[in-house]
Design a protein around this motif. Structure first.
Motif, short mmCIF file in Angstrom:
data_model
loop_
_atom_site.label_atom_id
_atom_site.label_comp_id
_atom_site.label_asym_id
_atom_site.label_seq_id
_atom_site.Cartn_x
_atom_site.Cartn_y
_atom_site.Cartn_z
N VAL A 176 -19.02 -11.87 -1.16
CA VAL A 176 -17.89 -12.45 -0.43
C VAL A 176 -17.94 -13.98 -0.53
N LEU A 177 -16.84 -14.57 -0.99
CA LEU A 177 -16.73 -16.03 -1.10
C LEU A 177 -15.63 -16.53 -0.16
N SER A 178 -15.72 -17.80 0.21
CA SER A 178 -14.64 -18.43 0.96
C SER A 178 -13.97 -19.46 0.04
N ASN A 179 -12.64 -19.37 -0.05
CA ASN A 179 -11.90 -20.32 -0.90
C ASN A 179 -10.57 -20.65 -0.21
N PRO A 180 -10.65 -21.42 0.91
CA PRO A 180 -9.43 -21.66 1.68
C PRO A 180 -8.38 -22.40 0.89
N GLU A 181 -7.12 -22.19 1.30
CA GLU A 181 -6.00 -22.82 0.59
C GLU A 181 -5.49 -24.02 1.39
N PHE A 182 -5.22 -25.12 0.69
CA PHE A 182 -4.77 -26.34 1.37
C PHE A 182 -3.33 -26.71 1.04
N LEU A 183 -2.60 -25.82 0.35
CA LEU A 183 -1.23 -26.19 -0.03
C LEU A 183 -0.38 -26.40 1.22
N ALA A 184 0.61 -27.27 1.09
CA ALA A 184 1.60 -27.45 2.16
C ALA A 184 2.93 -26.91 1.64
N GLU A 185 3.69 -26.29 2.51
CA GLU A 185 4.97 -25.74 2.07
C GLU A 185 5.93 -26.87 1.70
N PRO A 195 -4.51 -30.33 -6.91
CA PRO A 195 -5.07 -30.33 -5.55
C PRO A 195 -5.99 -31.52 -5.31
N ASP A 196 -6.07 -31.97 -4.05
CA ASP A 196 -7.03 -33.03 -3.69
C ASP A 196 -8.44 -32.50 -3.92
N ARG A 197 -8.62 -31.26 -3.58
CA ARG A 197 -9.90 -30.59 -3.85
C ARG A 197 -9.70 -29.08 -3.81
N VAL A 198 -10.62 -28.39 -4.50
CA VAL A 198 -10.70 -26.93 -4.36
C VAL A 198 -12.05 -26.68 -3.72
N LEU A 199 -12.05 -25.90 -2.66
CA LEU A 199 -13.29 -25.69 -1.90
C LEU A 199 -13.75 -24.25 -2.07
N ILE A 200 -15.00 -24.10 -2.47
CA ILE A 200 -15.54 -22.74 -2.65
C ILE A 200 -16.86 -22.64 -1.88
N GLY A 201 -16.91 -21.70 -0.96
CA GLY A 201 -18.13 -21.47 -0.19
C GLY A 201 -18.76 -20.16 -0.62
N SER A 202 -20.08 -20.18 -0.74
CA SER A 202 -20.78 -18.95 -1.15
C SER A 202 -22.13 -18.89 -0.48
N ARG A 203 -22.78 -17.76 -0.63
CA ARG A 203 -24.17 -17.66 -0.20
C ARG A 203 -25.03 -18.30 -1.29
N GLY A 208 -24.70 -14.68 -5.15
CA GLY A 208 -23.71 -15.56 -4.53
C GLY A 208 -23.33 -16.68 -5.50
N LEU A 209 -24.33 -17.28 -6.12
CA LEU A 209 -24.07 -18.41 -7.03
C LEU A 209 -23.35 -17.94 -8.29
N ALA A 211 -21.26 -15.37 -8.45
CA ALA A 211 -19.86 -15.13 -8.06
C ALA A 211 -19.12 -16.45 -7.94
N ARG A 212 -19.78 -17.43 -7.34
CA ARG A 212 -19.17 -18.75 -7.17
C ARG A 212 -18.77 -19.33 -8.52
N GLN A 213 -19.67 -19.16 -9.52
CA GLN A 213 -19.39 -19.70 -10.85
C GLN A 213 -18.16 -19.04 -11.48
N GLU A 214 -17.99 -17.74 -11.22
CA GLU A 214 -16.79 -17.02 -11.72
C GLU A 214 -15.52 -17.71 -11.22
N LEU A 215 -15.55 -18.07 -9.93
CA LEU A 215 -14.36 -18.69 -9.33
C LEU A 215 -14.18 -20.13 -9.83
N VAL A 216 -15.31 -20.84 -9.96
CA VAL A 216 -15.25 -22.20 -10.51
C VAL A 216 -14.60 -22.13 -11.90
N ASN A 217 -14.98 -21.12 -12.69
CA ASN A 217 -14.44 -21.01 -14.06
C ASN A 217 -12.92 -20.84 -14.06
N ILE A 218 -12.40 -20.13 -13.07
CA ILE A 218 -10.93 -19.96 -13.01
C ILE A 218 -10.27 -21.31 -12.73
N TYR A 219 -10.72 -21.99 -11.70
CA TYR A 219 -10.07 -23.26 -11.33
C TYR A 219 -10.28 -24.35 -12.40
#
Ligand code: NAD
Ligand code: UGA
Length: 482
Positions: A176-185, A195-203, A208-209, A211-219
């Motif tokens: 389970v990762l956390s990747n909150p969204e900061f977009l404004a409508e 984006p100003d930043r993309v934030l990814i939280g992991s164990r 955990g690391l 999985a985090r890398q998988e998400l980093v690769n997408i962004y």
């Protein structure tokens, strides 16, 4: 409901058959096809044409709309991206079971409103939609998955998600990762693209690391590496709530000062400019007005306050709750101002509302100050005409329960004709440059303008004028020639 340019997708394109599935390097799913799920996944599909992106929802009308000529959300630039990707590597579907089974990376972007019942009602987040999703993921998964919290959730929610997913059968594992969204409508597409930043939280574990890398690769396909920041899961979850709380706090801070300005000779726009030019403070989110709306600021601050109370920090909770109280005070002041300016009676008078969306460039009216203000006007027995370029359908839904005299009219000139007053409630650009001389002529005199967003050039305006900028009250009477 709003976008007219995109050819509808032929029904046979979804679900793609297995052959189609194998064509793609990765298969990504998003559960929740709302304001966040739809645009965010469209951006990923657009930047990663070799990935297949599927978006599912329990609401069939939403999915039908995503597959139709008229998208369910209005967002500048979204239609172009949908046109480029839909039916190629972006698919919208109601088949949640099949989608969970087929995809390895699952974003969860369901809504997380404030609870309206039971313990914590009015403050705590209602996590039933999120929990139902977690249980669906557990039930339908036949292989290991990365599950990503995209919704805004209280700190430690990922731990609860892990517990729900723990009884997985055999070798199936969930990270389970956390990747909150900061977009404004209204600026979502630009926010997603730059984006100003993309934030990814992991164990901080091997899995955990990974999985985090998988998400980093997408962004990393389009976001510069230095803007992709990684933290532990709890910091990531909390940072999202805190970001919204800080933004809302600035709006309440400047609004509190607008009240003081109205009692003195100071002009809140000038104060905001002078204060914002301090580079340590910055100029953004210092626009005084009728207060913040939108589906998130109020709920996220209340969730933050509830968390503080839960952890035995009542002083911290009270501090953040005061931001919401100030927002409510600002809207009450606006109504009180209309009443007192118009001789303490609105009964039988016609008031025209310019803008119903919670901000410009969106059709979204969730928690819009316009809802509260319009209801108050109707309670005073005013006749209300509502004008908005994109939000009239939602306005009608928001006010469906009220028996009152409401007219919906998109054209601002027609809407204002025959009215005693105009209240500007949304900062749409079109309201800045209207021919107020022409509008004035068509109104009942004395004609009033209540600029709830402080956006009109007062010098060009010839109506009785009230806004958070008190200097304008001093030049209140319209020119007799107007
Ligand atoms: P939304 O209400 O527009 O969309 C949520 C969607 O989830 C709905 O279409 C709903 O039908 C669907 N859903 C609920 N339960 C489901 C289930 N079990 N299975 C499948 N679909 C399900 O909400 P939103 O505005 O997109 O917000 C989603 C989350 O993102 C919230 O937590 C919000 O705080 C956060 N957020 C929103 C914004 C924004 O600008 N709206 C920005 C950043 C973060
Ligand atoms: C806000 C945040 O800006 C996003 O980063 C966040 O992702 C999002 O909430 C969320 O979590 O939902 P949004 O609510 O779409 O985005 O729009 P904002 O531009 O933040 O405006 C919120 C409200 O504050 C609007 O009603 C706007 O009119 C009001 N506002 C904003 C002011 O009154 N004054 C300002 O100076 C700025």
């Amino acid at each position: 409901m709003y976008c007219k340019v995109i050819p509808a997708i032929p029904a046979h394109v979804w679900p793609p058959d297995n052959e189609n599935l194998l064509k793609f390097k990765k298969n990504i799913l998003c559960i929740g096809a709302g304001y966040v799920g739809g645009p965010t996944m469209a951006m990923i599909a657009s930047k990663c044409p070799d990935y297949r992106v599927t978006v599912v929802d329990i609401n069939p009308e939403r999915i039908n709309a995503w597959n139709s000529h008229e998208l369910p959300v209005y967002e500048p630039g979204l239609d172009k991206i949908i046109k480029k990707t839909r039916g190629k590597n972006l698919f919208f579907s109601n088949n949640i079971e099949k989608a969970i089974t087929e995809n390895d990376i699952i974003f969860v972007s369901v809504h997380t409103p404030t609870k309206t019942f039971g313990e914590g009602a009015g403050k705590a987040p209602d996590l039933q939609y999120w929990e139902k999703t977690a249980r669906q993921i557990l039930e339908y998964s036949k292989s290991s998955k990365i599950v990503i919290e995209k919704s805004t959730l209280p700190v430690k929610t990922a731990a609860a998600m892990e517990k729900i997913l723990a009884p997985a059968k055999g070798k199936i594992k969930f990270e389970v990762l956390s990747n909150p969204e900061f977009l404004a409508e209204g600026t979502a597409i630009n926010d997603l693209e730059n984006p100003d930043r993309v934030l990814i939280g992991s164990r901080d574990t091997k899995n955990g690391l990974k999985a985090r890398q998988e998400l980093v690769n997408i962004y990393s396909r389009w976001v510069p590496k230095e803007k992709i920041i990684t933290t532990n899961t709890w910091s990531s979850e909390l940072s999202k709530l805190v970001s919204n709380a800080f933004l809302a706090q600035r709006v309440s801070s400047i609004n509190s000062i607008s009240a003081l300005c109205e009692k003195t000779e100071a002009d809140v726009s000038e104060v905001a400019k002078a204060v914002g030019m301090d580079s340590r403070i910055g100029s953004k989110f210092l626009q005084a007005g009728i207060g913040f709306g939108g589906s998130c600021f109020k709920k996220d601050i209340l969730h933050l306050a509830y968390l503080c109370e839960y952890y035995g920090l009542p002083e911290v909770a009270a501090y953040w709750e005061s931001v919401v109280k100030m927002n409510e005070y600002q809207q009450q002041r606006f109504i009180a101002n209309i009443l007192s300016s118009m001789f303490n009676t609105l009964a039988g008078k016609k008031i025209c509302v310019f803008g119903f969306a919670f901000k410009a460039n969106t059709g979204d009216t969730r928690e819009s100050p316009a809802i509260y203000i319009t209801r108050k006007l109707l309670a005073e027995q005013a006749y209300v005409t509502i004008s908005d370029p994109k939000a009239l359908k939602n306005a009608a839904l928001d006010l469906a329960d009220i028996e009152g005299n409401i007219i919906y009219e998109e054209d601002p000139y027609k809407a204002a004709a025959g009215c005693h007053a105009i209240a500007i409630l949304t900062d749409w650009n079109i309201y800045k440059n209207l021919d107020f001389r022409k509008i004035y002529k068509s109104m009942i005199k004395p004609a009033f303008l209540f600029d709830g967003r402080n956006i009109v050039d007062h010098a060009k305006c010839c109506l009785l004028y009230t806004s958070p900028s008190p200097r304008d009250r001093t030049r209140s009477r319209m020119p007799s020639s107007a």
